[in-house]
Design a protein around this motif. Structure first.
Motif, PDB file in Angstrom:
ATOM      1  N   ILE A 183     -23.555  31.461  34.227  1.00  0.00           N
ATOM      2  CA  ILE A 183     -22.437  31.414  35.151  1.00  0.00           C
ATOM      3  C   ILE A 183     -22.401  29.993  36.115  1.00  0.00           C
ATOM      4  N   THR A 184     -23.711  29.513  36.146  1.00  0.00           N
ATOM      5  CA  THR A 184     -23.637  28.001  36.774  1.00  0.00           C
ATOM      6  C   THR A 184     -23.057  26.901  36.007  1.00  0.00           C
ATOM      7  N   ARG A 185     -23.287  27.221  34.664  1.00  0.00           N
ATOM      8  CA  ARG A 185     -22.776  26.131  33.486  1.00  0.00           C
ATOM      9  C   ARG A 185     -21.298  26.051  33.467  1.00  0.00           C
ATOM     10  N   ALA A 186     -20.709  27.306  33.785  1.00  0.00           N
ATOM     11  CA  ALA A 186     -19.355  27.148  33.596  1.00  0.00           C
ATOM     12  C   ALA A 186     -18.632  26.651  34.586  1.00  0.00           C
ATOM     13  N   THR A 187     -17.112  26.221  34.134  1.00  0.00           N
ATOM     14  CA  THR A 187     -16.258  25.846  35.430  1.00  0.00           C
ATOM     15  C   THR A 187     -15.969  26.800  36.318  1.00  0.00           C
ATOM     16  N   LEU A 188     -15.491  26.477  37.456  1.00  0.00           N
ATOM     17  CA  LEU A 188     -15.368  27.553  38.568  1.00  0.00           C
ATOM     18  C   LEU A 188     -14.269  28.708  38.009  1.00  0.00           C
ATOM     19  N   ALA A 191     -16.011  30.725  35.471  1.00  0.00           N
ATOM     20  CA  ALA A 191     -17.280  31.400  36.167  1.00  0.00           C
ATOM     21  C   ALA A 191     -16.774  32.478  36.749  1.00  0.00           C
ATOM     22  N   GLU A 192     -15.327  32.365  37.490  1.00  0.00           N
ATOM     23  CA  GLU A 192     -14.721  33.887  38.172  1.00  0.00           C
ATOM     24  C   GLU A 192     -14.196  34.687  37.221  1.00  0.00           C
ATOM     25  N   LYS A 195     -17.503  36.411  36.055  1.00  0.00           N
ATOM     26  CA  LYS A 195     -18.070  37.038  37.304  1.00  0.00           C
ATOM     27  C   LYS A 195     -17.377  38.503  37.272  1.00  0.00           C
ATOM     28  N   ALA A 196     -16.019  38.364  37.562  1.00  0.00           N
ATOM     29  CA  ALA A 196     -15.251  39.428  37.521  1.00  0.00           C
ATOM     30  C   ALA A 196     -15.634  40.555  36.472  1.00  0.00           C
TER      31      ALA A 196
ATOM     32  N   MET B 191     -16.451  38.443  46.608  1.00  0.00           N
ATOM     33  CA  MET B 191     -15.004  38.544  45.742  1.00  0.00           C
ATOM     34  C   MET B 191     -13.993  38.167  46.446  1.00  0.00           C
ATOM     35  N   PHE B 197     -17.746  32.173  47.266  1.00  0.00           N
ATOM     36  CA  PHE B 197     -18.077  32.420  45.868  1.00  0.00           C
ATOM     37  C   PHE B 197     -18.645  31.166  45.119  1.00  0.00           C
ATOM     38  N   ASP B 198     -17.930  30.010  45.358  1.00  0.00           N
ATOM     39  CA  ASP B 198     -18.193  28.774  44.677  1.00  0.00           C
ATOM     40  C   ASP B 198     -19.775  28.344  45.141  1.00  0.00           C
ATOM     41  N   ARG B 201     -22.600  30.867  43.998  1.00  0.00           N
ATOM     42  CA  ARG B 201     -23.172  31.087  42.734  1.00  0.00           C
ATOM     43  C   ARG B 201     -24.183  29.932  42.467  1.00  0.00           C
ATOM     44  N   PHE B 202     -23.937  28.832  43.233  1.00  0.00           N
ATOM     45  CA  PHE B 202     -25.250  27.709  43.151  1.00  0.00           C
ATOM     46  C   PHE B 202     -26.430  28.204  44.037  1.00  0.00           C
TER      47      PHE B 202
END
Lengths: 345, 355
Positions: A183-188, A191-192, A195-196, B191, B197-198, B201-202
């Motif tokens: 998830i950290t490797r993906a674009t936001l 990732a959303e 994650k969802a 959520m 969230f941004d 996640r880090f």
């Protein structure tokens, strides 16, 4: 024909006798009724208001376009999916708990669910596709691979249950850090989405999502139920079972495959739904007072739990929709803590 | 010290530990110096080792010096301190629960701190370390107390051999359940808020990047107090290893020691999590590795964990910076990849012993 207390014998044509556990039968009927009521409530109520006569009209095929869209393409598939996914998870959990002879040996506790999630995330984030077929391939492959890995690691020594669970927890911990990493490797944006999906949600379910679950259930449920007899015998131990004429290895592999496939298809549809597969068979067993893990009550209980959970997730903070996986994880985590702390033995 | 003798069969490893521990400590300190130099040298602008030494000794206005003192040293010191906190916290937790699989990350203590931090950010608008470190400590305290209560109930008869394996599984499962429950609640909160969230996640993977000096300065007192108390607890933990009855007959106030242990865990885990995010498995790996050298004496285990923890986290941070250039793999992910196989190994060994 001897009578067994608590069972009713039904004479079938052709000289067969079907012996039913009375309380289980009543429980299944009651649970199915509850599930239908919840489905009806999910379909009939919500942010979009619709009168009862319009609703009936729409369900019969009439009604305005808007009514049709909301009821038939939004609410109905979601409610049906909740029932089907719940049933799949309940059955899968029952199979796993029976094989591991441990109430805690369910797919989510032993890390299979995390493995499916890793598979799905790899497909979403690395292959860049989010079509149902590819995600499903990823989750089922991930689940199978994790299952094989955990079983291979924990095989070979006695006391299979404890070892299986601890190994599963360890492997699950490793995989969940893999998931975090992905998830950290993906674009936001990716990732959303991921994650969802990773939380486990039925928010975006449409009919094309429902069909595969239906097909898989139609194949696997009869297969699993057909193995119910040998599965019971297997619970008595490998030696006793083979002494009674059960092909231990074959039955176990078939059951394991069915259990993983059921969990995998459920994860593909909704994302990982935490703790349902653990709680459903245990609750079903408590309600039905059945002598062991019972497959049908577990399925029905899974369906009730997930559809109730999804209704709660939709309405709790409406209009904001909580993913149902978070609701079940929060409640299921508490349930597991309670079981661990206050259960006897 | 009467407690060391009562291990009986372990006296040989005790004797070996007495000789090996100081040696290992010296070697470990040497390793840390090398790691610090490497950590300062490695980055998007590499600095030659000779300049690193020079830059560390003389602080001036050159670009190298600024990079070293403003960017890399704070990060390095943070990694060392977080490592010390987590390693020692793991040792305290394993001694307190008498469970070799106990670890703040797996048992949900870090998840408790993380949940509290997210509550602080989303609900109370906390933005700085000093704002949410108190929440993190409260979360860690709550989670560790809860897990310990479950463990006590599960153990029933303390150290009863037939329930030993069972209670280990239960403690781990209780941790998994608590983590799942708390991270679901954390998930619901994040959520709502895309910005939260941004950054979350880090933060959640345990990163040491972009933590500025103010965090480090605010974090050091918490870590310092926690570590000092933990080291002072060593002899009492030795006595506690004999069981509650034995320990109190040796004159130990068992309840007081427990409370102190919880205070230490709260300070160490809460502050480390607030500073670097939940970093798992350090608390598991470090005490086990250390015990191979020291034997069961808690004083030596704690002291060497204080050296091995920093070395592990700093090494993980350096590896994470090197393997995925130009990006970074967060330290928490690297430690998980090291630690999870160790957990699998311990589990397999443990169950072989129990069966």
């Amino acid at each position: 024909m001897t009578t067994v207390p608590g069972f009713t014998a039904l004479k079938l044509p052709g000289g067969f006798t079907l012996r039913l556990h009375r309380r289980s039968t009543v429980t299944v009927a009651a649970l199915l009724t509850t599930a239908s009521i919840i489905v009806a409530v999910t379909v009939a109520t919500g942010a979009y208001e619709i009168t009862r006569s319009d609703l009936l009209h729409t369900l019969m095929g009439g009604g305005s376009d808007m009514d049709q869209f909301i009821v038939l393409r939004q609410r109905l598939p979601r409610a049906v999916a909740a029932v089907l996914v719940g049933a799949a998870l309940g059955l899968s959990g029952a199979v796993f708990q029976s094989i591991s002879r441990n109430p805690l040996g369910s797919p989510d506790v032993v890390g299979f669910a995390t493995g499916s999630a890793s598979g799905g995330l790899i497909v979403i984030l690395l292959a860049g596709t989010s079509s149902f077929a590819s995600i499903a391939t990823g989750t089922v492959t991930g689940g199978f691979a994790t299952a094989l890995f955990v079983y291979a690691l924990s095989a070979g020594h006695g006391k299979g249950g404890e070892r299986l669970i601890l190994t599963g927890i360890a492997v699950g911990a490793m995989l969940s850090s893999v998931n975090d990493y992905l998830i950290t490797r993906a674009t936001l944006e990716d990732a959303e989405t991921a994650k969802a999906w990773q939380f486990g949600s039925l928010n975006t379910i449409t009919w094309p999502h429902v069909t595969p679950v239906l097909v898989v259930l139609a194949v696997l449920v009869p297969l699993t139920l057909a193995l119910a007899g040998p599965m019971r015998v297997l619970e008595m131990g490998d030696d006793a079972a083979s002494g009674l004429g059960v092909e231990v290895a074959r039955v176990r592999i078939l059951l394991l495959a069915a259990g993983v496939a059921l969990a995998g298809v459920a994860v593909a549809t909704s994302g990982p739904i935490g703790f349902l597969a653990m709680a459903a068979p245990q609750l079903a067993r408590k309600v039905a007072h059945s002598p062991g893990i019972a497959l049908l009550p577990s399925m029905a209980m899974g369906a009730v739990l997930l559809s109730a959970g999804d209704l709660l997730a939709q309405r709790l903070l409406s209009p904001f929709q909580i993913p149902v996986g978070l609701v079940t994880a929060a409640l299921g985590g508490l349930y597991l803590l309670w079981v661990l702390t206050w259960r006897k033995g | 010290m009467p407690t060391t003798r009562s291990y009986g069969t372990l006296t040989t490893s005790q004797g070996a530990g007495r000789v090996l521990s100081p040696l290992a400590a010296v070697l470990g300190l040497g390793l840390i110096v090398i790691l610090v130099m490497t950590s300062v040298a490695v980055g998007s602008r590499p600095i030659p080792m000779a300049d690193v030494w020079d830059g560390l000794l003389h602080r001036d206005r050159s670009t190298e010096s600024v990079i070293i003192w403003q960017l890399r040293m704070p990060r390095t010191v943070l990694a060392l301190t977080v490592g010390a906190c987590l390693g020692v916290a793991g040792a305290v937790m394993q001694a307190l629960t008498r469970n070799p699989l106990a670890e703040p990350g797996i048992l949900g203590v870090n998840a408790g701190a993380a949940f509290a931090v997210v509550v602080a950010i989303a609900g109370f608008g906390a933005t700085s370390f000093t704002g949410y470190v108190w929440f993190a400590c409260a979360g860690a305290a709550l989670a560790s107390t809860l897990v310990w209560a479950v463990n006590q109930r599960a153990c029933g008869q303390l150290g009863h051999p037939t329930t030993a394996g069972n209670s280990q599984t239960r403690l781990l499962l209780a941790g998994v359940a608590l983590s799942a429950c708390l991270s679901a609640c954390t998930g619901i909160i994040t959520m709502f808020d895309e910005d939260a969230f941004d950054s979350y996640r880090f933060w959640v993977v345990g990163s040491l990047a972009n933590r500025d000096q103010s965090i480090l300065l605010a974090f050091l007192p918490f870590a310092g107090i926690g570590l000092l108390v933990a080291l002072a607890l060593g002899p009492s933990l030795n006595a506690l290893a004999l069981g509650d009855d034995q320990a109190s007959s040796l004159g130990l106030k068992v309840a007081h020691i427990r409370v102190l242990c919880f205070a230490v865990l709260t300070l160490l885990c809460g502050a480390a999590t607030a500073a670097a995010g939940p970093i798992a498995f350090v608390g598991l790996v470090v005490p086990h590795a250390v015990r191979l050298i020291t034997g069961p004496d808690q004083r030596r285990v704690l002291a060497l964990s204080l050296i091995a923890g920093p070395a592990l986290v700093l090494a993980a941070d350096i590896v994470g910076r090197v393997i995925a250039r130009p990006g970074e793999v967060e330290a928490g992910i690297v430690t998980a990849f090291v630690g999870a196989p160790v957990l699998v190994h311990l589990v397999l060994r443990q169950s072989r012993r129990n069966s």
